[in-house]
Scaffold this motif. Structure first.
Motif, PDB file in Angstrom:
ATOM      1  N   UNK A 131      -7.139   1.055 -28.866  1.00  0.00           N
ATOM      2  CA  UNK A 131      -7.844   1.787 -27.813  1.00  0.00           C
ATOM      3  C   UNK A 131      -7.008   1.913 -26.539  1.00  0.00           C
ATOM      4  N   UNK A 132      -5.705   1.736 -26.627  1.00  0.00           N
ATOM      5  CA  UNK A 132      -4.840   1.685 -25.449  1.00  0.00           C
ATOM      6  C   UNK A 132      -4.889   2.951 -24.596  1.00  0.00           C
ATOM      7  N   UNK A 133      -5.162   4.094 -25.197  1.00  0.00           N
ATOM      8  CA  UNK A 133      -5.195   5.339 -24.419  1.00  0.00           C
ATOM      9  C   UNK A 133      -6.413   5.420 -23.505  1.00  0.00           C
ATOM     10  N   UNK A 134      -7.410   4.567 -23.720  1.00  0.00           N
ATOM     11  CA  UNK A 134      -8.594   4.526 -22.856  1.00  0.00           C
ATOM     12  C   UNK A 134      -8.341   3.731 -21.573  1.00  0.00           C
ATOM     13  N   UNK A 135      -7.295   2.926 -21.563  1.00  0.00           N
ATOM     14  CA  UNK A 135      -7.000   2.065 -20.423  1.00  0.00           C
ATOM     15  C   UNK A 135      -6.519   2.921 -19.260  1.00  0.00           C
ATOM     16  N   UNK A 136      -7.072   2.644 -18.083  1.00  0.00           N
ATOM     17  CA  UNK A 136      -6.716   3.373 -16.865  1.00  0.00           C
ATOM     18  C   UNK A 136      -5.782   2.507 -16.032  1.00  0.00           C
ATOM     19  N   UNK A 137      -4.738   3.126 -15.518  1.00  0.00           N
ATOM     20  CA  UNK A 137      -3.819   2.463 -14.588  1.00  0.00           C
ATOM     21  C   UNK A 137      -4.156   2.982 -13.197  1.00  0.00           C
ATOM     22  N   UNK A 138      -4.321   2.078 -12.236  1.00  0.00           N
ATOM     23  CA  UNK A 138      -4.674   2.483 -10.884  1.00  0.00           C
ATOM     24  C   UNK A 138      -3.863   1.700  -9.859  1.00  0.00           C
ATOM     25  N   UNK A 139      -3.748   2.266  -8.677  1.00  0.00           N
ATOM     26  CA  UNK A 139      -3.155   1.558  -7.548  1.00  0.00           C
ATOM     27  C   UNK A 139      -4.200   1.348  -6.452  1.00  0.00           C
ATOM     28  N   UNK A 140      -5.424   1.807  -6.694  1.00  0.00           N
ATOM     29  CA  UNK A 140      -6.493   1.707  -5.708  1.00  0.00           C
ATOM     30  C   UNK A 140      -7.355   0.472  -5.955  1.00  0.00           C
ATOM     31  N   UNK A 141      -7.411  -0.407  -4.987  1.00  0.00           N
ATOM     32  CA  UNK A 141      -8.229  -1.611  -5.135  1.00  0.00           C
ATOM     33  C   UNK A 141      -9.708  -1.270  -5.244  1.00  0.00           C
ATOM     34  N   UNK A 142     -10.116  -0.139  -4.694  1.00  0.00           N
ATOM     35  CA  UNK A 142     -11.526   0.255  -4.790  1.00  0.00           C
ATOM     36  C   UNK A 142     -11.931   0.537  -6.237  1.00  0.00           C
ATOM     37  N   UNK A 143     -10.974   0.863  -7.106  1.00  0.00           N
ATOM     38  CA  UNK A 143     -11.276   1.121  -8.516  1.00  0.00           C
ATOM     39  C   UNK A 143     -11.648  -0.143  -9.285  1.00  0.00           C
ATOM     40  N   UNK A 144     -11.269  -1.304  -8.760  1.00  0.00           N
ATOM     41  CA  UNK A 144     -11.516  -2.551  -9.491  1.00  0.00           C
ATOM     42  C   UNK A 144     -12.584  -3.425  -8.836  1.00  0.00           C
ATOM     43  N   UNK A 145     -13.156  -2.939  -7.736  1.00  0.00           N
ATOM     44  CA  UNK A 145     -14.200  -3.694  -7.048  1.00  0.00           C
ATOM     45  C   UNK A 145     -15.386  -3.905  -7.974  1.00  0.00           C
ATOM     46  N   UNK A 146     -15.844  -5.138  -8.067  1.00  0.00           N
ATOM     47  CA  UNK A 146     -16.989  -5.470  -8.897  1.00  0.00           C
ATOM     48  C   UNK A 146     -16.631  -5.833 -10.328  1.00  0.00           C
ATOM     49  N   UNK A 147     -15.367  -5.672 -10.701  1.00  0.00           N
ATOM     50  CA  UNK A 147     -14.929  -6.009 -12.050  1.00  0.00           C
ATOM     51  C   UNK A 147     -14.385  -7.435 -12.077  1.00  0.00           C
ATOM     52  N   UNK A 148     -14.237  -7.983 -13.261  1.00  0.00           N
ATOM     53  CA  UNK A 148     -13.740  -9.346 -13.425  1.00  0.00           C
ATOM     54  C   UNK A 148     -12.218  -9.316 -13.576  1.00  0.00           C
ATOM     55  N   UNK A 149     -11.551 -10.074 -12.718  1.00  0.00           N
ATOM     56  CA  UNK A 149     -10.091 -10.137 -12.734  1.00  0.00           C
ATOM     57  C   UNK A 149      -9.613 -10.938 -13.937  1.00  0.00           C
ATOM     58  N   UNK A 150      -8.594 -10.388 -14.597  1.00  0.00           N
ATOM     59  CA  UNK A 150      -7.990 -11.067 -15.730  1.00  0.00           C
ATOM     60  C   UNK A 150      -6.623 -11.608 -15.359  1.00  0.00           C
ATOM     61  N   UNK A 151      -5.703 -11.477 -16.274  1.00  0.00           N
ATOM     62  CA  UNK A 151      -4.370 -12.041 -16.067  1.00  0.00           C
ATOM     63  C   UNK A 151      -3.334 -10.973 -15.731  1.00  0.00           C
ATOM     64  N   UNK A 152      -2.186 -11.427 -15.258  1.00  0.00           N
ATOM     65  CA  UNK A 152      -1.072 -10.532 -14.988  1.00  0.00           C
ATOM     66  C   UNK A 152      -0.484 -10.046 -16.306  1.00  0.00           C
ATOM     67  N   UNK A 153      -0.061  -8.805 -16.304  1.00  0.00           N
ATOM     68  CA  UNK A 153       0.551  -8.202 -17.488  1.00  0.00           C
ATOM     69  C   UNK A 153       1.838  -7.524 -17.035  1.00  0.00           C
ATOM     70  N   UNK A 154       2.915  -7.674 -17.823  1.00  0.00           N
ATOM     71  CA  UNK A 154       4.182  -7.033 -17.490  1.00  0.00           C
ATOM     72  C   UNK A 154       4.737  -6.346 -18.734  1.00  0.00           C
ATOM     73  N   UNK A 155       5.324  -5.182 -18.515  1.00  0.00           N
ATOM     74  CA  UNK A 155       5.941  -4.460 -19.626  1.00  0.00           C
ATOM     75  C   UNK A 155       7.263  -3.876 -19.172  1.00  0.00           C
ATOM     76  N   UNK A 156       8.208  -3.789 -20.112  1.00  0.00           N
ATOM     77  CA  UNK A 156       9.541  -3.247 -19.826  1.00  0.00           C
ATOM     78  C   UNK A 156       9.892  -2.198 -20.862  1.00  0.00           C
ATOM     79  N   UNK A 157      10.731  -1.283 -20.451  1.00  0.00           N
ATOM     80  CA  UNK A 157      11.290  -0.295 -21.375  1.00  0.00           C
ATOM     81  C   UNK A 157      12.729  -0.048 -20.951  1.00  0.00           C
TER      82      UNK A 157
END
Length: 173
Positions: free
Chosen positions: A85-111
């Motif tokens: 389901x990876x295409x459903x995941x949204x990437x954001x830089x706005x903190x208002x988009x995550x307000x009220x959600x539960x914080x998880x862990x840091x994730x890092x990816x390289x190419x």
């Protein structure tokens, strides 16, 4: 006489329960209340018999069913069950988009690419796709982007083109 009194009390209690607004959260929980105000980001409400005004961010609200019967929709729950389901995941830089959600862990990816002429934007997109796949595998439907870095992509630079992205995963309660 007792039956009439019982029916009267029952109708009053039913009208009290059904005479209120209902905030339906994306988690499936329902808040029975009186909606006081809807702002750009929040819904202000109070519980029956209370004067205190509570806030809930619209990010976690599916809909409000008003006592009049009118329904106002806000969001649809994004269901992420696995990496598929990876295409459903949204990437954001706005903190208002995550307000009220539960914080998880840091994730890092390289190419990276072995060729120095590979487009930097292409490597950045590959890194973002990897980040989305990692987030989906952990059940996060949104990632707050923290950093992006990239090097290379020009003639004469050895080591090829590299990109990395770091974010924090978020999900519903």
């Amino acid at each position: 006489m007792k039956q009439i009194l019982f029916l009267l009390m029952l109708s009053i209690s039913i009208s009290t329960v059904y005479g209120q607004d209902k905030i339906i959260k994306l988690s499936g929980d329902t808040i029975t209340c009186k909606v006081k105000e809807i702002t750009d980001d929040n819904i202000k409400y109070s519980y029956e018999g209370e004067d205190l005004i509570n806030n809930i961010h619209q990010n976690v609200v599916k809909e409000i069913i008003f006592k009049s019967g009118r329904t106002q929709k806000f969001s649809e729950r994004v269901i992420v069950n696995s990496e598929e389901d990876w295409e459903k995941v949204k990437i954001t830089t706005l903190e208002s988009d995550i307000t009220g959600l539960v914080k998880g862990e840091d994730i890092m990816a390289k190419a990276s690419s072995g060729w120095s002429t590979t487009n930097q934007g292409k490597m950045q997109m590959k890194a973002m796709d990897k980040l989305k796949k990692q987030a989906a595998a952990k059940g996060y439907h949104i990632v707050l982007l923290i950093t992006t870095t990239g090097t290379g992509g020009h003639y004469g630079i050895s080591g090829g083109t590299k990109a990395s992205v770091t974010g924090v995963g978020y999900k519903y309660e």
